[in-house]
Design an enzyme around this catalytic site. Structure first.
Site, short mmCIF file in Angstrom:
data_model
loop_
_atom_site.label_atom_id
_atom_site.label_comp_id
_atom_site.label_asym_id
_atom_site.label_seq_id
_atom_site.Cartn_x
_atom_site.Cartn_y
_atom_site.Cartn_z
N TYR A 1 -38.42 45.75 51.99
CA TYR A 1 -38.56 44.38 51.48
C TYR A 1 -37.87 43.43 52.44
CZ TYR A 1 -38.03 40.47 48.12
OH TYR A 1 -38.05 39.25 47.50
N LYS B 1 -42.97 44.98 51.66
CA LYS B 1 -43.14 43.71 50.98
C LYS B 1 -42.70 42.64 51.96
CE LYS B 1 -41.55 40.84 47.13
NZ LYS B 1 -40.62 40.71 45.98
#
Length: 292
Positions: free
Chosen positions: A134, A162
């Site tokens: 992420y 992400k």
């Protein structure tokens, strides 16, 4: 591991005493799955992870697994800025039975690219389930560079990213250097442009409100109906922006409460939406026909 197209970063409902409301959490999980979510991220930033105890996090993973009953993948947000602590929580989450992990870039201590590489590698190699990196420099003050992501894509279990970096050139370079990694938009408003760069879907906040439409947008794009995908994007654009007019998850919790999906307030240092924010959210939901 296929996490699907629409991954919702779920809020954590609290009761009037700001204790975790597990019953409301399970009802919300069921609602999200019924409304387009292929996977659910539990205890991510949207879930107010900084103010949850490890015990609460583990209990939320159990509650999510029970509520989903294998209808959606459950991804545990176990990343932090402490590598050893992240490993400990990741191993426990795997033992509970989650389907994957979301590992945020270490915040505040600002590691180098080599430090980021070693951090993520150590966590991923401590488990046997898929891991999603992420990248969110706006919150962490550190950027996972495409070259580092390419190195990490060779590590066992690291399968997805992400991408909330907000830089489409870096997204392009990531896809060029690490074509095997599944990229997910980390910004609802950038999902459609990122699909054109090879993104697989979105880790979404707006899917709490418009999950089915977001899924239709992605599927329309995949089928080549770019015109329809753009129509949906433009219809939802105000929602995408309104849900971030102040710190996430303040607006989405207010939206859910207005929709009758009671998720309660927020733990300090976050505070409830002010009157101006409440009105902006109400106006947006009315314009979409979600509120009468």
């Amino acid at each position: 591991m296929d996490f699907g197209k629409v991954i919702t970063a779920v809020v954590t409902p609290f009761d009037d005493e700001l204790k975790v409301d597990y019953d409301s959490f399970q009802k919300l999980t069921d609602y999200l799955i019924a409304n387009g979510s292929d996977s659910i991220v539990v205890t991510g930033t949207t879930g107010e992870s900084p103010t949850l105890t490890d015990e609460e996090k583990l209990n939320l993973y159990k509650a999510a697994l029970e509520a989903s009953n294998k209808r959606a993948k459950i991804i545990a947000g176990t990343g932090s800025n402490n590598t050893a602590k992240s490993i400990e929580l990741s191993v426990k989450a795997q033992e509970i039975g989650v389907d994957g992990l979301l590992l945020v870039a270490p915040y505040y201590n600002k590691p180098t690219q080599e430090g980021l590489y070693r951090h993520f590698k150590m966590i991923a190699e401590s488990v046997n389930i898929p891991c999603m990196l992420y990248n969110v420099p706006g919150r962490t003050s550190v950027n996972i560079e495409p070259e580092t992501i390419a190195r990490l894509s060779k590590v066992k279990n690291i399968v997805a990213l992400k991408d909330a970096g907000g830089n489409l050139d870096k997204t392009s370079l990531t896809k060029k250097l690490a074509p095997e990694i599944d990229v997910y938009s980390g910004d609802d408003s950038l999902t459609l442009p990122m699909l054109s760069l090879g993104a697989k879907g979105v880790v979404s906040v707006a899917s709490h409100v418009a999950g089915k439409e977001i899924k239709e947008m992605i599927e329309s794009f995949e089928k080549g109906d770019v015109k329809r995908a753009l129509e949906i994007h433009l219809r939802l654009f105000d929602l995408f922006k309104t849900l971030f007019i102040t710190t996430n998850p303040i607006p989405v919790k207010e939206a859910l409460n207005q929709m009758g999906l009671k998720v309660g307030g927020l733990r300090p240092p976050l505070v409830d939406a002010d009157e101006k924010t409440k009105k902006a959210i109400s106006d947006c939901l009315k314009a979409l026909g979600i509120l009468g």
